[in-house]
Design a protein around this motif. Sequence first.
Motif, PDB file in Angstrom:
ATOM      1  N   ILE A  43       0.909  -1.159  -0.202  1.00 23.23           N
ATOM      2  CA  ILE A  43       0.062   0.095  -0.118  1.00 23.23           C
ATOM      3  C   ILE A  43       1.049   1.020  -0.031  1.00 23.23           C
ATOM      4  O   ILE A  43       2.074   1.226   0.605  1.00 23.23           O
ATOM      5  N   TRP A  44       0.370   2.162  -0.792  1.00 22.17           N
ATOM      6  CA  TRP A  44       1.493   3.451  -0.897  1.00 22.17           C
ATOM      7  C   TRP A  44       0.449   4.742  -0.899  1.00 22.17           C
ATOM      8  O   TRP A  44      -0.757   4.682  -1.683  1.00 22.17           O
ATOM      9  N   LEU A  45       0.620   5.830  -0.203  1.00 24.00           N
ATOM     10  CA  LEU A  45       0.021   6.980  -0.246  1.00 24.00           C
ATOM     11  C   LEU A  45       0.902   7.900  -1.422  1.00 24.00           C
ATOM     12  O   LEU A  45       1.695   8.124  -1.002  1.00 24.00           O
ATOM     13  N   THR A  46      -0.132   8.638  -2.222  1.00 26.73           N
ATOM     14  CA  THR A  46       0.638   9.484  -3.264  1.00 26.73           C
ATOM     15  C   THR A  46       1.203  10.742  -2.416  1.00 26.73           C
ATOM     16  O   THR A  46       0.457  11.029  -1.294  1.00 26.73           O
ATOM     17  N   PRO A  47       2.115  11.392  -2.809  1.00 23.17           N
ATOM     18  CA  PRO A  47       2.761  12.551  -2.241  1.00 23.17           C
ATOM     19  C   PRO A  47       1.644  13.731  -1.981  1.00 23.17           C
ATOM     20  O   PRO A  47       1.813  14.129  -0.943  1.00 23.17           O
ATOM     21  N   ASP A  48       0.512  13.713  -2.681  1.00 17.48           N
ATOM     22  CA  ASP A  48      -0.260  14.825  -2.662  1.00 17.48           C
ATOM     23  C   ASP A  48      -1.244  14.573  -1.540  1.00 17.48           C
ATOM     24  O   ASP A  48      -2.218  15.128  -0.937  1.00 17.48           O
ATOM     25  N   PRO A 161      23.505 -14.056  -4.227  1.00 19.27           N
ATOM     26  CA  PRO A 161      22.849 -14.982  -3.607  1.00 19.27           C
ATOM     27  C   PRO A 161      22.798 -14.305  -1.893  1.00 19.27           C
ATOM     28  O   PRO A 161      23.686 -14.032  -1.414  1.00 19.27           O
ATOM     29  N   VAL A 162      21.566 -14.461  -1.331  1.00 16.42           N
ATOM     30  CA  VAL A 162      21.156 -14.188  -0.085  1.00 16.42           C
ATOM     31  C   VAL A 162      20.623 -15.293   0.716  1.00 16.42           C
ATOM     32  O   VAL A 162      20.467 -15.059   2.069  1.00 16.42           O
ATOM     33  N   GLY A 163      19.851 -16.555   0.438  1.00 14.15           N
ATOM     34  CA  GLY A 163      19.485 -17.302   1.037  1.00 14.15           C
ATOM     35  C   GLY A 163      18.167 -17.586   0.752  1.00 14.15           C
ATOM     36  O   GLY A 163      17.408 -16.449  -0.025  1.00 14.15           O
ATOM     37  N   ARG A 164      17.299 -18.264   1.297  1.00  8.97           N
ATOM     38  CA  ARG A 164      15.957 -18.687   1.329  1.00  8.97           C
ATOM     39  C   ARG A 164      14.968 -17.270   1.575  1.00  8.97           C
ATOM     40  O   ARG A 164      15.028 -16.654   2.487  1.00  8.97           O
ATOM     41  N   SER A 165      14.273 -17.363   0.634  1.00 12.26           N
ATOM     42  CA  SER A 165      13.067 -16.427   0.435  1.00 12.26           C
ATOM     43  C   SER A 165      13.298 -15.071   1.246  1.00 12.26           C
ATOM     44  O   SER A 165      12.736 -14.401   2.090  1.00 12.26           O
ATOM     45  N   PRO A 166      14.247 -14.398   0.441  1.00 13.83           N
ATOM     46  CA  PRO A 166      14.317 -12.866   1.007  1.00 13.83           C
ATOM     47  C   PRO A 166      13.080 -11.961   0.940  1.00 13.83           C
ATOM     48  O   PRO A 166      12.433 -12.014  -0.363  1.00 13.83           O
ATOM     49  N   HIS A 167      12.912 -11.397   2.144  1.00 10.65           N
ATOM     50  CA  HIS A 167      11.554 -10.332   2.017  1.00 10.65           C
ATOM     51  C   HIS A 167      11.969  -9.281   2.841  1.00 10.65           C
ATOM     52  O   HIS A 167      12.034  -9.371   4.065  1.00 10.65           O
ATOM     53  N   GLY A 168      12.187  -8.136   2.021  1.00  6.57           N
ATOM     54  CA  GLY A 168      12.342  -7.084   2.876  1.00  6.57           C
ATOM     55  C   GLY A 168      14.062  -6.390   2.367  1.00  6.57           C
ATOM     56  O   GLY A 168      14.813  -7.323   2.395  1.00  6.57           O
ATOM     57  N   ILE A 169      14.352  -5.239   2.132  1.00  7.01           N
ATOM     58  CA  ILE A 169      15.417  -4.838   1.768  1.00  7.01           C
ATOM     59  C   ILE A 169      15.588  -3.502   2.518  1.00  7.01           C
ATOM     60  O   ILE A 169      14.596  -2.419   2.302  1.00  7.01           O
ATOM     61  N   TYR A 170      16.705  -2.730   2.921  1.00  9.02           N
ATOM     62  CA  TYR A 170      16.840  -1.402   3.006  1.00  9.02           C
ATOM     63  C   TYR A 170      18.312  -1.112   2.873  1.00  9.02           C
ATOM     64  O   TYR A 170      19.443  -1.927   3.027  1.00  9.02           O
ATOM     65  N   LEU A 171      18.256   0.335   2.262  1.00  7.83           N
ATOM     66  CA  LEU A 171      19.558   0.694   1.828  1.00  7.83           C
ATOM     67  C   LEU A 171      19.776   2.056   2.685  1.00  7.83           C
ATOM     68  O   LEU A 171      18.814   2.765   2.751  1.00  7.83           O
ATOM     69  N   ARG A 172      20.886   2.204   3.320  1.00  6.77           N
ATOM     70  CA  ARG A 172      21.034   3.218   4.096  1.00  6.77           C
ATOM     71  C   ARG A 172      20.997   4.454   3.353  1.00  6.77           C
ATOM     72  O   ARG A 172      20.584   5.539   3.759  1.00  6.77           O
ATOM     73  N   ASN A 173      21.520   4.570   2.084  1.00  6.66           N
ATOM     74  CA  ASN A 173      21.414   5.920   1.103  1.00  6.66           C
ATOM     75  C   ASN A 173      20.581   5.439   0.172  1.00  6.66           C
ATOM     76  O   ASN A 173      20.764   4.977  -0.990  1.00  6.66           O
ATOM     77  N   HIS A 174      19.397   5.779   0.437  1.00  2.00           N
ATOM     78  CA  HIS A 174      18.293   5.431  -0.546  1.00  2.00           C
ATOM     79  C   HIS A 174      17.492   6.720  -1.363  1.00  2.00           C
ATOM     80  O   HIS A 174      17.937   7.955  -0.659  1.00  2.00           O
ATOM     81  N   ALA A 175      17.201   6.786  -2.191  1.00  2.00           N
ATOM     82  CA  ALA A 175      16.228   7.881  -2.810  1.00  2.00           C
ATOM     83  C   ALA A 175      15.123   8.341  -1.932  1.00  2.00           C
ATOM     84  O   ALA A 175      14.434   7.533  -1.040  1.00  2.00           O
ATOM     85  N   PRO A 176      14.609   9.451  -1.848  1.00  3.64           N
ATOM     86  CA  PRO A 176      13.471  10.001  -1.178  1.00  3.64           C
ATOM     87  C   PRO A 176      12.482   9.125  -1.515  1.00  3.64           C
ATOM     88  O   PRO A 176      12.118   8.609  -2.691  1.00  3.64           O
ATOM     89  N   ARG A 177      11.721   8.927  -0.293  1.00  4.53           N
ATOM     90  CA  ARG A 177      10.569   7.646  -0.387  1.00  4.53           C
ATOM     91  C   ARG A 177       9.427   8.608  -0.714  1.00  4.53           C
ATOM     92  O   ARG A 177       8.292   8.467  -0.043  1.00  4.53           O
ATOM     93  N   GLU A 178       9.316   9.423  -1.644  1.00  4.76           N
ATOM     94  CA  GLU A 178       8.253  10.025  -2.329  1.00  4.76           C
ATOM     95  C   GLU A 178       8.181  10.356  -3.619  1.00  4.76           C
ATOM     96  O   GLU A 178       9.148  10.176  -4.148  1.00  4.76           O
TER      97      GLU A 178
END
Length: 178
Positions: A43-48, A161-178
């Motif tokens: 689910i995502w809310l648009t920036p407006d 390769p990261v192992g079984r069923s990877p679910h979730g990822i986070y980058l410390r230096n990520h693009a703005p989340r909007e």
Amino acid sequence: MTFSADSSTVYITLERSNEVAFIDLGTQKVSAVHPVGKAPVGIWLTPDGKHLLVGLLGEDHVVVMDAKSGKIIKRITTAKGTHNFAAMGDKRRLLVSNRVANSISIIDMNTLALLETFPVTGGPDDMEVTADGKELWVTSRWAQKVTVVDLETRKVKLQIPVGRSPHGIYLRNHAPRE
């Protein structure tokens, strides 16, 4: 889940009942529950703050809801198994993982239209965009890898390769989340 801009409401997908719940955080009570389609997950809310976008894992489209009334405005056909979202950082384009179809779609959050879809194998799931906007990192759930995609060419650069069923990822230096 996602929150309204003023943090008064949290919107939560209810995958098993095929609904989205609106919870008033002031009263901590469910203020509304809306049917949306088969297996809502992302689910995502648009920036407006006007529209909620809901990925339906059991279908081939994203549902667009009015964030106030919960009314379904439209459906944006992407590909089978719409799952999760990641902003490209420009307040306009939103990535959608299509797990069953092995693809990623891009939606324009201003026009609520599909811009394009490109292949990413392995059951693409959760995503993160690098701060410079050049790479998409996506968990490839069925392939047990994290896939790195060059966003200029839309081609896979690397699979880790990261192992079984990877679910979730986070980058410390990520693009703005909007």
